[in-house]
Scaffold this active site. Structure first.
Site, PDB file in Angstrom:
ATOM      1  N   SER A 129       0.865  -1.111  -0.004  1.00 43.20           N
ATOM      2  CA  SER A 129       0.113   0.030   0.093  1.00 43.20           C
ATOM      3  C   SER A 129       1.054   1.206  -0.098  1.00 43.20           C
ATOM      4  CB  SER A 129      -0.942  -0.146   1.145  1.00 43.20           C
ATOM      5  OG  SER A 129      -0.079   0.468   2.344  1.00 43.20           O
ATOM      6  N   ASP A 181      -1.308  -1.625  -4.016  1.00 42.78           N
ATOM      7  CA  ASP A 181      -2.505  -1.878  -3.559  1.00 42.78           C
ATOM      8  C   ASP A 181      -3.107  -0.125  -3.240  1.00 42.78           C
ATOM      9  OD1 ASP A 181      -4.654  -3.045  -2.468  1.00 42.78           O
ATOM     10  OD2 ASP A 181      -3.903  -3.174  -0.372  1.00 42.78           O
ATOM     11  N   HIS A 182      -4.008   0.129  -3.702  1.00 41.12           N
ATOM     12  CA  HIS A 182      -4.933   1.407  -3.591  1.00 41.12           C
ATOM     13  C   HIS A 182      -4.099   2.745  -3.872  1.00 41.12           C
ATOM     14  CE1 HIS A 182      -8.563  -0.609  -1.810  1.00 41.12           C
ATOM     15  NE2 HIS A 182      -7.894  -1.180  -0.937  1.00 41.12           N
ATOM     16  N   ASP A 222      -6.945   3.369  -7.575  1.00 43.03           N
ATOM     17  CA  ASP A 222      -8.400   3.421  -7.059  1.00 43.03           C
ATOM     18  C   ASP A 222      -9.199   4.752  -7.155  1.00 43.03           C
ATOM     19  OD1 ASP A 222     -10.646   3.226  -5.275  1.00 43.03           O
ATOM     20  OD2 ASP A 222      -9.428   2.586  -3.724  1.00 43.03           O
ATOM     21  N   GLU A 257     -11.271   0.126  -9.857  1.00 37.77           N
ATOM     22  CA  GLU A 257     -12.357  -0.043  -9.174  1.00 37.77           C
ATOM     23  C   GLU A 257     -13.370   0.429  -9.413  1.00 37.77           C
ATOM     24  OE1 GLU A 257     -11.205  -0.580  -4.939  1.00 37.77           O
ATOM     25  OE2 GLU A 257     -13.105  -0.413  -4.280  1.00 37.77           O
ATOM     26  N   HIS A 301     -11.558  -7.141  -2.621  1.00 37.16           N
ATOM     27  CA  HIS A 301     -10.828  -6.527  -1.508  1.00 37.16           C
ATOM     28  C   HIS A 301     -11.542  -6.864  -0.310  1.00 37.16           C
ATOM     29  CE1 HIS A 301      -8.113  -3.620  -3.635  1.00 37.16           C
ATOM     30  NE2 HIS A 301      -8.649  -3.972  -4.453  1.00 37.16           N
ATOM     31  N   ALA A 348     -11.190  -9.002   2.193  1.00 38.65           N
ATOM     32  CA  ALA A 348     -11.625 -10.448   2.136  1.00 38.65           C
ATOM     33  C   ALA A 348     -10.903 -11.334   3.261  1.00 38.65           C
ATOM     34  CB  ALA A 348     -11.259 -11.054   0.754  1.00 38.65           C
ATOM     35  N   ASN A 372      -7.791 -10.396  -1.760  1.00 37.84           N
ATOM     36  CA  ASN A 372      -6.988  -9.419  -1.032  1.00 37.84           C
ATOM     37  C   ASN A 372      -6.781  -9.641   0.525  1.00 37.84           C
ATOM     38  OD1 ASN A 372      -6.270  -8.011  -3.376  1.00 37.84           O
ATOM     39  ND2 ASN A 372      -6.874  -6.081  -2.565  1.00 37.84           N
ATOM     40  N   ILE A 373      -5.812 -10.053   0.962  1.00 36.05           N
ATOM     41  CA  ILE A 373      -5.713 -10.447   2.409  1.00 36.05           C
ATOM     42  C   ILE A 373      -4.733  -9.709   3.464  1.00 36.05           C
ATOM     43  CG2 ILE A 373      -5.461 -12.487   4.288  1.00 36.05           C
ATOM     44  CD1 ILE A 373      -6.360 -14.044   1.619  1.00 36.05           C
TER      45      ILE A 373
HETATM   46  P1  13P Z   1      -8.904  -7.047   4.425  1.00 41.26           P
HETATM   47  O1  13P Z   1      -8.771  -5.832   5.550  1.00 41.26           O
HETATM   48  O2  13P Z   1      -9.900  -7.723   4.795  1.00 41.26           O
HETATM   49  O3  13P Z   1      -7.807  -7.671   4.706  1.00 41.26           O
HETATM   50  O4  13P Z   1      -8.453  -6.484   3.189  1.00 41.26           O
HETATM   51  C1  13P Z   1      -7.337  -6.015   2.485  1.00 41.26           C
HETATM   52  C2  13P Z   1      -7.482  -5.455   1.151  1.00 41.26           C
HETATM   53  O5  13P Z   1      -8.282  -5.324   0.535  1.00 41.26           O
HETATM   54  C3  13P Z   1      -6.076  -4.771   0.821  1.00 41.26           C
HETATM   55  O6  13P Z   1      -6.289  -4.026  -0.202  1.00 41.26           O
HETATM   56  O1  G3H Z   2      -6.641  -2.061   2.107  1.00 41.74           O
HETATM   57  C1  G3H Z   2      -5.986  -1.410   2.771  1.00 41.74           C
HETATM   58  C2  G3H Z   2      -4.850  -2.558   3.162  1.00 41.74           C
HETATM   59  O2  G3H Z   2      -5.264  -3.236   4.151  1.00 41.74           O
HETATM   60  C3  G3H Z   2      -3.614  -1.751   3.363  1.00 41.74           C
HETATM   61  O3  G3H Z   2      -3.763  -0.941   4.655  1.00 41.74           O
HETATM   62  O4  G3H Z   2      -2.989   1.441   4.126  1.00 41.74           O
HETATM   63  O5  G3H Z   2      -2.797   0.517   6.341  1.00 41.74           O
HETATM   64  O6  G3H Z   2      -1.428  -0.385   4.824  1.00 41.74           O
HETATM   65  P1  G3H Z   2      -2.537   0.168   4.969  1.00 41.74           P
HETATM   66 ZN    ZN Z   3      -8.330  -2.990  -0.538  1.00 42.03          ZN
END
Ligand code: 13P
Ligand code: G3H
Ligand code: ZN
Length: 323
Positions: A56, A93-94, A115, A145, A225, A227, A268-269
């Site tokens: 992220s 991510d995002h 995103d 998204e 996401h 998930a 995504n986990i």
């Molecule tokens: P969780 O918070 O459910 O693990 O989702 C993670 C996620 O979507 C990261 O982009």
């Molecule tokens: O969807 C977000 C992810 O869980 C990443 O979280 O921005 O705190 O690193 P973060």
């Molecule tokens: Zn996410």
């Protein structure tokens, strides 16, 4: 500029094709530090699962962009030298801006998410298209998204979710050229996905929306996401060892298994991994207050995280033993 190809990484194109044909989802695990990265790569190597290593904006800031690139390179050298054939993508991510996506691509990412889901449709489309045009020039894949998940993602909090409108999907894909699409069907980010009253069942995900989207764009890779299942054994361990995560609940694993067999190609986990690490560290500190060697608590946390990943790949995503 370093190309992801020089690092031995893959984009997500072939991974998603394989997952779609064979009815499973590729795991996307977030990491911020060395122990998480070690657990993720060893868990996926041991279970012979393809892997999307996910970073992220916040993780990038935390770990440092240069160090991250070398961490990913190191991970790939370990994988190569052990003769493992699993494909690995390094994914943003995002991503919240064009500039961030460009910077990640310049630092060796093979895939980025832009995103724009909280923007009006036209603005989301224009931003996503701009990122796709740049990324495809380097053979980097892009996730877009549509729809908004509730919960907190990279310091942006949404009180309410807005399900993805299937009517928007075709136009968005046509206009942007994205390679995969994250949708909102009832999951949310973080450890508190639903407020359940005592005895109340978890509300089912909106599989009707997913099916409608599959009908409109057959064979197109969908991303889920938020998930995490918020595994109760770790919530309990945290609460029994000085923590307080009362009411933390996630997506039941049978629903994720069902999603993984559909057009959902990426799951995504992040939260589940955080819970495992916190639970083990809390337990060790509680049982041995004299411990102060980080290897003695981060090492066992890393081992437990690896076990959790292997089980998820095997029992939930169906990604194990594919390579
Ligand atoms: P969780 O918070 O459910 O693990 O989702 C993670 C996620 O979507 C990261 O982009
Ligand atoms: O969807 C977000 C992810 O869980 C990443 O979280 O921005 O705190 O690193 P973060
Ligand atoms: Zn996410």
């Amino acid at each position: 500029m370093i190309s992801y190809k020089e690092l031995g990484l893959s984009n997500t194109k072939e991974m998603f094709k394989h997952a779609m044909i064979n009815g499973y989802a590729v795991p996307a695990y977030n990491f911020n530090n060395m122990e998480q990265l070690q657990a993720i790569i060893s868990g996926c190597m041991e279970s012979h699962s393809p892997l999307i290593l996910q970073v992220s904006k916040g993780a990038r800031k935390y770990a440092n962009e240069t160090l991250l690139r070398y961490m990913a390179q190191g991970a790939m050298e370990i994988i190569k030298s052990s003769n493992s054939k699993i494909p690995v993508a390094l994914h943003l991510d995002h991503g919240d801006s064009y500039e961030l996506c460009v910077s990640c691509i310049e630092h060796g990412f093979s895939s980025v998410m832009i995103d724009g889901s909280s923007l009006p449709f036209e603005e989301n489309t224009a931003l996503t298209k701009r990122v796709v045009e740049y990324a495809h020039g380097y053979d980097v894949t892009v996730e877009g998204e549509l729809g908004v998940l509730s919960g907190i993602e990279d310091e942006v909090s949404h009180e309410k979710s807005h399900y993805t409108n299937p009517d928007d999907v075709e136009e968005f894909l046509e206009k942007t050229g994205v390679d995969s699409l994250a949708i909102s069907i009832g999951t949310s980010h973080g450890a508190y996905k639903f407020k359940l009253k005592p005895g109340e069942e978890f509300p089912p995900l909106r599989f009707d929306i997913l099916e409608e989207i599959e009908k409109r764009v057959p064979g197109f890779p969908i991303v889920l996401h938020g998930a995490s299942s918020v595994l109760q054994e770790y919530v309990k361990m945290i609460n029994e060892n000085g923590g307080n995560l009362e009411g933390a609940v996630g997506v039941p694993e049978d629903q994720l298994r069902k999603a993984a067999k559909s057009a959902v190609c990426k799951i995504n986990i992040d939260t589940d991994g955080r819970l495992v690490v916190t639970a083990i560290v809390r337990k060790i500190f509680n049982e041995n207050p004299k411990e102060f060697d980080p290897r003695k608590y981060l090492g066992p946390a890393r081992e437990e995280l690896k076990k959790m990943i292997i089980r998820k790949n095997r029992e939930v995503l169906g990604s194990a033993d594919r390579y």
